[in-house]
Scaffold this active site. Structure first.
Site, PDB file in Angstrom:
ATOM      1  N   ASP A  74     -14.315   4.222   8.013  1.00 47.66           N
ATOM      2  CA  ASP A  74     -13.558   3.350   8.934  1.00 47.66           C
ATOM      3  C   ASP A  74     -14.443   2.195   9.403  1.00 47.66           C
ATOM      4  O   ASP A  74     -15.003   2.225  10.487  1.00 47.66           O
ATOM      5  CB  ASP A  74     -13.077   4.195  10.124  1.00 47.66           C
ATOM      6  CG  ASP A  74     -12.131   3.427  11.027  1.00 47.66           C
ATOM      7  OD1 ASP A  74     -11.566   2.409  10.581  1.00 47.66           O
ATOM      8  OD2 ASP A  74     -11.952   3.855  12.182  1.00 47.66           O
TER       9      ASP A  74
ATOM     10  N   LYS B 114     -13.122  -1.053   9.016  1.00 45.82           N
ATOM     11  CA  LYS B 114     -12.153  -2.121   9.341  1.00 45.82           C
ATOM     12  C   LYS B 114     -12.627  -3.482   8.836  1.00 45.82           C
ATOM     13  O   LYS B 114     -12.817  -4.428   9.608  1.00 45.82           O
ATOM     14  CB  LYS B 114     -11.880  -2.170  10.846  1.00 45.82           C
ATOM     15  CG  LYS B 114     -11.329  -0.863  11.409  1.00 45.82           C
ATOM     16  CD  LYS B 114     -11.037  -0.981  12.888  1.00 45.82           C
ATOM     17  CE  LYS B 114     -10.520   0.300  13.488  1.00 45.82           C
ATOM     18  NZ  LYS B 114     -11.511   1.416  13.498  1.00 45.82           N
TER      19      LYS B 114
ATOM     20  N   HIS C 227     -12.899  -7.150   7.474  1.00 45.94           N
ATOM     21  CA  HIS C 227     -12.105  -8.359   7.723  1.00 45.94           C
ATOM     22  C   HIS C 227     -12.955  -9.540   7.307  1.00 45.94           C
ATOM     23  O   HIS C 227     -13.796 -10.028   8.061  1.00 45.94           O
ATOM     24  CB  HIS C 227     -11.732  -8.450   9.209  1.00 45.94           C
ATOM     25  CG  HIS C 227     -10.714  -9.510   9.494  1.00 45.94           C
ATOM     26  ND1 HIS C 227     -11.027 -10.843   9.555  1.00 45.94           N
ATOM     27  CD2 HIS C 227      -9.385  -9.425   9.718  1.00 45.94           C
ATOM     28  CE1 HIS C 227      -9.926 -11.532   9.820  1.00 45.94           C
ATOM     29  NE2 HIS C 227      -8.913 -10.705   9.919  1.00 45.94           N
TER      30      HIS C 227
ATOM     31  N   THR D 199     -15.426 -10.968  -0.664  1.00 41.09           N
ATOM     32  CA  THR D 199     -16.332 -10.106   0.110  1.00 41.09           C
ATOM     33  C   THR D 199     -15.654  -8.791   0.477  1.00 41.09           C
ATOM     34  O   THR D 199     -16.244  -7.713   0.361  1.00 41.09           O
ATOM     35  CB  THR D 199     -16.786 -10.849   1.394  1.00 41.09           C
ATOM     36  OG1 THR D 199     -17.360 -12.091   1.004  1.00 41.09           O
ATOM     37  CG2 THR D 199     -17.785 -10.045   2.190  1.00 41.09           C
TER      38      THR D 199
ATOM     39  N   ARG E 193      -4.029  12.943  21.529  1.00 43.98           N
ATOM     40  CA  ARG E 193      -4.656  13.742  22.579  1.00 43.98           C
ATOM     41  C   ARG E 193      -3.946  15.079  22.730  1.00 43.98           C
ATOM     42  O   ARG E 193      -2.714  15.144  22.661  1.00 43.98           O
ATOM     43  CB  ARG E 193      -4.594  13.004  23.932  1.00 43.98           C
ATOM     44  CG  ARG E 193      -5.538  11.808  24.022  1.00 43.98           C
ATOM     45  CD  ARG E 193      -6.983  12.264  23.991  1.00 43.98           C
ATOM     46  NE  ARG E 193      -7.932  11.170  24.072  1.00 43.98           N
ATOM     47  CZ  ARG E 193      -8.404  10.493  23.013  1.00 43.98           C
ATOM     48  NH1 ARG E 193      -7.984  10.767  21.788  1.00 43.98           N
ATOM     49  NH2 ARG E 193      -9.300   9.548  23.184  1.00 43.98           N
TER      50      ARG E 193
ATOM     51  N   GLY F 247     -10.573  12.297  17.412  1.00 39.75           N
ATOM     52  CA  GLY F 247     -11.994  12.379  17.725  1.00 39.75           C
ATOM     53  C   GLY F 247     -12.217  13.259  18.928  1.00 39.75           C
ATOM     54  O   GLY F 247     -12.279  14.489  18.830  1.00 39.75           O
ATOM     55  N   ARG F 248     -12.307  12.617  20.109  1.00 36.19           N
ATOM     56  CA  ARG F 248     -12.760  13.317  21.308  1.00 36.19           C
ATOM     57  C   ARG F 248     -11.969  14.570  21.657  1.00 36.19           C
ATOM     58  O   ARG F 248     -12.543  15.563  22.107  1.00 36.19           O
ATOM     59  CB  ARG F 248     -12.815  12.328  22.485  1.00 36.19           C
ATOM     60  CG  ARG F 248     -14.001  11.387  22.356  1.00 36.19           C
ATOM     61  CD  ARG F 248     -13.857  10.149  23.165  1.00 36.19           C
ATOM     62  NE  ARG F 248     -12.881   9.219  22.582  1.00 36.19           N
ATOM     63  CZ  ARG F 248     -12.691   7.975  22.997  1.00 36.19           C
ATOM     64  NH1 ARG F 248     -13.405   7.504  24.005  1.00 36.19           N
ATOM     65  NH2 ARG F 248     -11.808   7.201  22.404  1.00 36.19           N
TER      66      ARG F 248
HETATM   67  O1  C5P Z   1     -11.768   9.929  20.203  1.00 34.00           O
HETATM   68  P1  C5P Z   1     -10.521   9.335  19.655  1.00 34.00           P
HETATM   69  O2  C5P Z   1      -9.537  10.354  19.166  1.00 34.00           O
HETATM   70  O3  C5P Z   1      -9.911   8.327  20.576  1.00 34.00           O
HETATM   71  O4  C5P Z   1     -11.033   8.571  18.366  1.00 34.00           O
HETATM   72  C1  C5P Z   1     -10.190   7.788  17.569  1.00 34.00           C
HETATM   73  C2  C5P Z   1     -10.952   7.292  16.394  1.00 34.00           C
HETATM   74  O5  C5P Z   1     -10.068   6.510  15.603  1.00 34.00           O
HETATM   75  C3  C5P Z   1     -12.145   6.404  16.738  1.00 34.00           C
HETATM   76  O6  C5P Z   1     -13.162   6.675  15.785  1.00 34.00           O
HETATM   77  C4  C5P Z   1     -11.613   4.995  16.545  1.00 34.00           C
HETATM   78  O7  C5P Z   1     -12.616   4.105  16.105  1.00 34.00           O
HETATM   79  C5  C5P Z   1     -10.570   5.183  15.460  1.00 34.00           C
HETATM   80  N1  C5P Z   1      -9.456   4.241  15.464  1.00 34.00           N
HETATM   81  C6  C5P Z   1      -8.643   4.054  16.558  1.00 34.00           C
HETATM   82  N2  C5P Z   1      -7.615   3.149  16.497  1.00 34.00           N
HETATM   83  C7  C5P Z   1      -7.375   2.472  15.375  1.00 34.00           C
HETATM   84  C8  C5P Z   1      -8.154   2.685  14.258  1.00 34.00           C
HETATM   85  C9  C5P Z   1      -9.197   3.596  14.325  1.00 34.00           C
HETATM   86  O8  C5P Z   1      -8.840   4.693  17.599  1.00 34.00           O
HETATM   87  N3  C5P Z   1      -6.345   1.664  15.313  1.00 34.00           N
END
Ligand code: C5P
Length: 224
Positions: A59, A61, A63, A68, A173, A202-203
């Site tokens: 990830d 992203k 741009h 490139t 969440r 993630g978290r």
């Molecule tokens: O901890 P959490 O669940 O918020 O993490 C979400 C992950 O998804 C992070 O690594 C963040 O960089 C990524 N992400 C995001 N929103 C996007 C694309 C990627 O939160 N649109």
């Protein structure tokens, strides 16, 4: 038990932490998301080290100008990555070249370029965000690419309009968890019912990785 359609965001600083998470959760989790934080913290070997346990989602992203961006994505493929993100606003020429590259690389193995739409951390008028996401999604799918990243708030209408699309949703969440810096959030099962193809978490997972990964594999069994 089947693996949940979830990418665990390995938002940690070093390889030991990342690989420990992967080894504990791989029976339940489909893939692992790597961001610059981890890759710069521990180097490229992390990709090869994750491969035996699950899909690898880079990830970054991207741009940039067409050449490139396309060559960065090609390099990611050769590194062993399975999914890669670019910003959907990167422009029609780049998106079309990426779609051609994706088709070429899929002759070797499955590889997917995902267009990131409006970040799930951005708040504002839901209608305005929705409109912006729809415009970006149209650019992505017109180019021939098949996947994008959107928040769970947009997934239902995108799924209705593009039933074949691969829609990846962060902003997930568990019940009772803080949204942290995310704005457009939803619980995992609800997001899947709205039409997500896969979730990025993630978290909410990092708080109790094994217990919550097991819970996910169970609660999302219908979508595995
Ligand atoms: O901890 P959490 O669940 O918020 O993490 C979400 C992950 O998804 C992070 O690594 C963040 O960089 C990524 N992400 C995001 N929103 C996007 C694309 C990627 O939160 N649109």
């Amino acid at each position: 038990m089947k693996k949940a359609p979830v990418f665990l965001a390995l938002d940690v600083n070093n390889a030991d932490q990342a690989l420990s998470l992967v080894k504990q959760t791989h029976p339940y989790i489909f893939g692992y998301k790597i961001s610059p934080r981890l890759l710069f913290g521990c180097g490229m070997d992390i990709v090869r080290n994750i491969q035996p346990y699950g899909k690898v989602f880079l990830d970054f992203k991207f741009h940039d100008i067409p050449s490139t961006t396309v060559e960065a994505v090609r390099s990611a493929f050769h590194l062993g990555v399975d999914y890669v993100t670019v910003h959907s606003s990167v422009g029609g020429t780049t998106l079309k070249q990426l779609a051609a590259l994706e088709a070429e690389l899929n002759q070797t193995r499955k590889f997917c370029v995902l267009g990131v739409t409006v970040l799930s951390s951005i708040s504002g008028s839901p209608d305005a965000i929705h409109q912006q996401v729809e415009i970006l999604a149209e650019d992505v799918f017109r180019s021939g690419l098949k996947g994008l990243v959107c928040s769970p708030w947009e997934v239902e209408s995108l799924k209705a309009k593009y039933p074949q699309a691969f829609l990846v949703t962060p902003g997930i969440r568990f019940e009772g968890d803080s949204p942290d810096d995310q704005a457009r959030v939803m619980r995992p099962l609800e997001a899947m019912k709205k039409g997500s193809s896969a979730l990025v978490i993630g978290r909410s997972l990092l708080r109790e990785p094994v217990k919550r990964s097991q819970e996910l594999a169970k609660s999302l069994a219908d979508f595995c």
